[in-house]
Design a protein around this motif. Structure first.
Motif, PDB file in Angstrom:
ATOM      1  N   PHE A  23      -6.654  24.900  -8.797  1.00  0.00           N
ATOM      2  CA  PHE A  23      -5.714  25.826  -9.441  1.00  0.00           C
ATOM      3  C   PHE A  23      -4.640  25.026 -10.164  1.00  0.00           C
ATOM      4  N   GLN A  24      -4.686  25.040 -11.485  1.00  0.00           N
ATOM      5  CA  GLN A  24      -3.640  24.367 -12.270  1.00  0.00           C
ATOM      6  C   GLN A  24      -2.831  25.432 -12.994  1.00  0.00           C
ATOM      7  N   PHE A  25      -1.562  25.157 -13.173  1.00  0.00           N
ATOM      8  CA  PHE A  25      -0.732  26.176 -13.805  1.00  0.00           C
ATOM      9  C   PHE A  25       0.390  25.556 -14.617  1.00  0.00           C
ATOM     10  N   LYS A  26       0.885  26.337 -15.556  1.00  0.00           N
ATOM     11  CA  LYS A  26       2.123  25.984 -16.247  1.00  0.00           C
ATOM     12  C   LYS A  26       2.965  27.250 -16.296  1.00  0.00           C
ATOM     13  N   GLY A  27       4.089  27.201 -15.588  1.00  0.00           N
ATOM     14  CA  GLY A  27       4.956  28.380 -15.527  1.00  0.00           C
ATOM     15  C   GLY A  27       6.060  28.299 -16.562  1.00  0.00           C
ATOM     16  N   SER A  48     -12.900  36.356  -6.040  1.00  0.00           N
ATOM     17  CA  SER A  48     -13.715  36.155  -4.831  1.00  0.00           C
ATOM     18  C   SER A  48     -15.208  36.022  -5.151  1.00  0.00           C
ATOM     19  N   TRP A  49     -15.615  36.386  -6.333  1.00  0.00           N
ATOM     20  CA  TRP A  49     -17.026  36.240  -6.700  1.00  0.00           C
ATOM     21  C   TRP A  49     -17.313  34.966  -7.478  1.00  0.00           C
ATOM     22  N   GLN A  50     -16.326  34.095  -7.569  1.00  0.00           N
ATOM     23  CA  GLN A  50     -16.543  32.852  -8.318  1.00  0.00           C
ATOM     24  C   GLN A  50     -17.248  31.821  -7.442  1.00  0.00           C
ATOM     25  N   LYS A  51     -17.994  30.973  -8.117  1.00  0.00           N
ATOM     26  CA  LYS A  51     -18.771  29.957  -7.402  1.00  0.00           C
ATOM     27  C   LYS A  51     -18.053  28.601  -7.440  1.00  0.00           C
ATOM     28  N   ILE A  52     -18.463  27.719  -6.520  1.00  0.00           N
ATOM     29  CA  ILE A  52     -17.946  26.352  -6.489  1.00  0.00           C
ATOM     30  C   ILE A  52     -18.177  25.706  -7.869  1.00  0.00           C
ATOM     31  N   GLY A  53     -17.188  24.989  -8.339  1.00  0.00           N
ATOM     32  CA  GLY A  53     -17.258  24.390  -9.682  1.00  0.00           C
ATOM     33  C   GLY A  53     -16.370  25.141 -10.657  1.00  0.00           C
ATOM     34  N   THR A  54     -15.852  26.305 -10.208  1.00  0.00           N
ATOM     35  CA  THR A  54     -14.950  27.098 -11.045  1.00  0.00           C
ATOM     36  C   THR A  54     -13.507  26.660 -10.794  1.00  0.00           C
ATOM     37  N   HIS A  55     -12.766  26.509 -11.868  1.00  0.00           N
ATOM     38  CA  HIS A  55     -11.339  26.164 -11.768  1.00  0.00           C
ATOM     39  C   HIS A  55     -10.522  27.270 -12.418  1.00  0.00           C
ATOM     40  N   ILE A  56      -9.280  27.401 -11.979  1.00  0.00           N
ATOM     41  CA  ILE A  56      -8.371  28.371 -12.598  1.00  0.00           C
ATOM     42  C   ILE A  56      -7.280  27.608 -13.337  1.00  0.00           C
ATOM     43  N   PHE A  57      -7.047  27.985 -14.584  1.00  0.00           N
ATOM     44  CA  PHE A  57      -5.886  27.509 -15.336  1.00  0.00           C
ATOM     45  C   PHE A  57      -5.042  28.743 -15.601  1.00  0.00           C
TER      46      PHE A  57
END
Lengths: 318, 266
Positions: free
Chosen positions: B208-212, B174-183
């Motif tokens: 949000f990109q993922f590989k399960g 929740s403290w991340q700024k715009i421009g941050t992505h999650i892998f």
């Protein structure tokens, strides 16, 4: 009354700034007008100099409670008739037809924080949106640019209703609104722009640069974005084999409607995609602001209200 | 099309089973800057094993290849290494990497579980090459810069990994700024959990990109209480939250990661 339209009476005309008037529209049969959502607009139909003028205006009043509609119209020196008619000739008690409210500019239900950027009369859609968000206790802020405090429509209302959320930028005080405000915002922030085409293009490009996903960037065109020569061209209706001539300076949509081909449409400025038609063959000169670059390549479609044939004949799936 | 032939320049063992190979192209060039392959092919022999590659020095025809020899016998492992040292080779069954760097990405939070180590090493390499800020978040068992992984080429450029198991991930996101992505790369339960938190905080699908890995737990969205229950399509389940019996449709929501569960008609 034309089907799909509402007959309304004009009441309570009020100056919101020296060049902006607001108008309340009540149903002509005393019923309550249908509710709408923040960001919705109506199309108004008025006769001026023997010409039917269709104009789109955002609804600015409380979307859930009022039972009437309120619009605000700026008198433009570059008016093609609509703003002059509304400002100079429309009187309380006049009757006109309007469309049902349409929403091509809705609030995102996924947003955690809404940032609105308005230039001049572009403030209008945000007035209803902010009322809605305030009622729901949602987080938002408004950045509003105007030539001066005096020319700033709704200044007093805004500062009273949203003292902590509203930020004004007056050119006369050499205080300019900048897209840099969008930088370094928290995840979940959505940005909304309304103003000149140039302003919206600039802000949308900057938002992408700062890393906003496409889904977090919202704006609505009220004028055709892509221009070019309006040359005559031909279309073939693939199912019947009938060939139609789209004359110079006329749209494919109007040509189809005039020939009795019933297709849905709404904005007529290439912004909503309602009049999208599948293309069987031919090259399309895309002039809409609805399809993105990938869709223009991937989909064989034409937005009939603004797009034309690139060359030769276009075969439609009609 | 000309076959891409590669020659080993340098090798390094960086964990019990994972090796990193610096290779030079003898002919041709690979179709992707960052990708995966399934086979090492020598003149007379082929080996199937998980392979990932990046192109930190593509302009001079150099690639960095990661191979995971976990599924090979000791004898096969030795054989592969000997072949690599003495023969040129080709990569077979190429595909792009699961993670794609979107334009205007400022920072990546990379969540890793051990099962996804090979993929993650490649992603870290890719991000480092492109000078993208990254925060590595790993499970306690996996300490990238600790004992298990000894990769001297990274010691300077890679950030220290933080364990996310006991952290308040919701607070962190929740403290991340715009421009941050999650892998996120790991077993499905970890990916599913992160996906829900990310969505709740406001990360859109695009971010949000993922590989399960492993078996995916299917979920059902209850139309009565809007909560998720474990269950599969075209079955009947009882909502774990409101106890409603749900007829599960085959309508799947990518956003929710669940099938739609309608209230069972009596």
């Amino acid at each position: 009354m034309t089907s799909g339209r509402l007959k309304v009476i004009v009441k309570d005309i009020k100056y919101e700034s020296p060049s902006v008037k607001s108008f309340k529209l009540w149903s002509a049969d005393d019923s309550l007008l249908p509710r709408f959502s923040g960001g919705s607009h109506i199309t108004t139909y008025v006769m001026y100099n023997d010409r039917l003028i269709e104009r789109h205006y955002s609804l600015i009043n409380d979307s859930k409670a009022d039972g009437y509609y309120q619009i605000a119209v700026q008198r433009s020196e570059q008016s093609r008739g609509g703003s002059v008619y509304w400002n100079d000739y429309m009187k309380e008690g006049d009757q006109l037809e309007i469309s049902y409210p349409r929403s091509h500019f809705p609030l995102s239900f996924e947003a955690k924080h809404h940032m609105f950027f308005a230039a001049g009369i572009g403030i209008t859609p945000f007035l209803a949106m902010m009322r809605e968000l305030k009622k729901q206790g949602k987080s938002f802020e408004l950045h509003y640019a105007s030539p001066s405090r005096e020319m700033c429509a709704f200044f007093a209302d805004l500062i009273t209703m949203y003292p902590r959320q509203v930020h004004f930028y007056f050119s006369s005080e050499k205080n300019r609104m900048s897209p840099k405000i969008m930088e370094n915002q928290y995840i979940g922030t959505h940005v909304y722009f309304c103003g000149s085409a140039q302003m919206m293009k600039e802000y949308a490009a900057e938002a992408r640069k700062y890393g906003y996903p496409a889904k977090n960037i919202h704006y609505e065109w009220f004028e055709t974005q892509h221009t070019g020569p309006l040359n005559a061209f031909q279309v073939k209706l693939g199912r019947s084999g009938k060939i139609l001539e789209v004359p110079e300076n006329e749209s494919l949509l109007n040509t189809l409607l005039a020939c009795g081909v019933e297709i849905p449409y709404a904005c007529k400025i290439g912004g909503c995609g309602s009049c999208q038609i599948d293309v069987v063959d031919g090259e399309v000169d895309h002039r809409d602001s609805f399809l993105n670059d990938e869709e223009r390549v991937a989909k064989k479609v034409i937005i009939a209200c603004v797009s034309r044939a690139q060359k030769g004949i276009v075969v439609l799936d009609l | 099309m000309e076959a891409v032939r590669l020659k080993l320049i340098q090798e390094q063992r960086i964990s019990d089973y994972i090796y990193v190979l610096e290779v030079k192209t003898l002919t041709g060039s690979l179709n992707f800057y960052h990708g995966a392959a399934e086979q090492l092919r020598f003149k007379h022999q082929s080996f199937s094993l998980p392979i990932r590659f990046t192109a930190p020095y593509q302009e001079v025809g150099m690639y960095r290849i990661f191979i995971d020899t976990y599924f090979l016998t000791d004898e096969e492992r030795l054989n592969v290494l000997n072949q690599l040292r003495t023969h040129d080779f080709q990569l077979e069954c190429l595909s792009p990497l699961s993670f794609v760097l979107q334009p205007n990405t400022q920072k990546v939070l990379l969540f890793i579980e051990e099962i996804a180590l090979l993929e993650s090493l490649t992603v870290m390499e890719m991000l480092a090459n492109l000078h993208i800020d990254m925060i590595l978040l790993v499970t306690d068992e996996l300490q990238i810069t600790g004992k298990q992984i000894n990769y001297k080429l990274w010691q300077d450029s890679m950030p220290t990994a933080i364990s996310f198991q006991n952290k308040d991930v919701h607070f962190l996101l929740s403290w991340q700024k715009i421009g941050t992505h999650i892998f996120a790369a790991g077993a499905w339960p970890m990916v599913d959990r992160l996906k829900r938190i990310a969505e709740d905080v406001g990360f859109s699908d695009e971010l949000f990109q993922f590989k399960g890995y492993g078996e995916m737990t299917p979920y059902v969205f209850c139309v009565r209480c809007y909560k998720l229950t474990k269950g599969n399509q075209n079955t009947q389940v009882q909502c774990e939250h409101c106890r409603t019996i749900l007829d599960v449709s085959n309508q799947y929501s990518k956003r929710l990661g669940a099938y739609l569960g309608n209230i069972k008609a009596i």
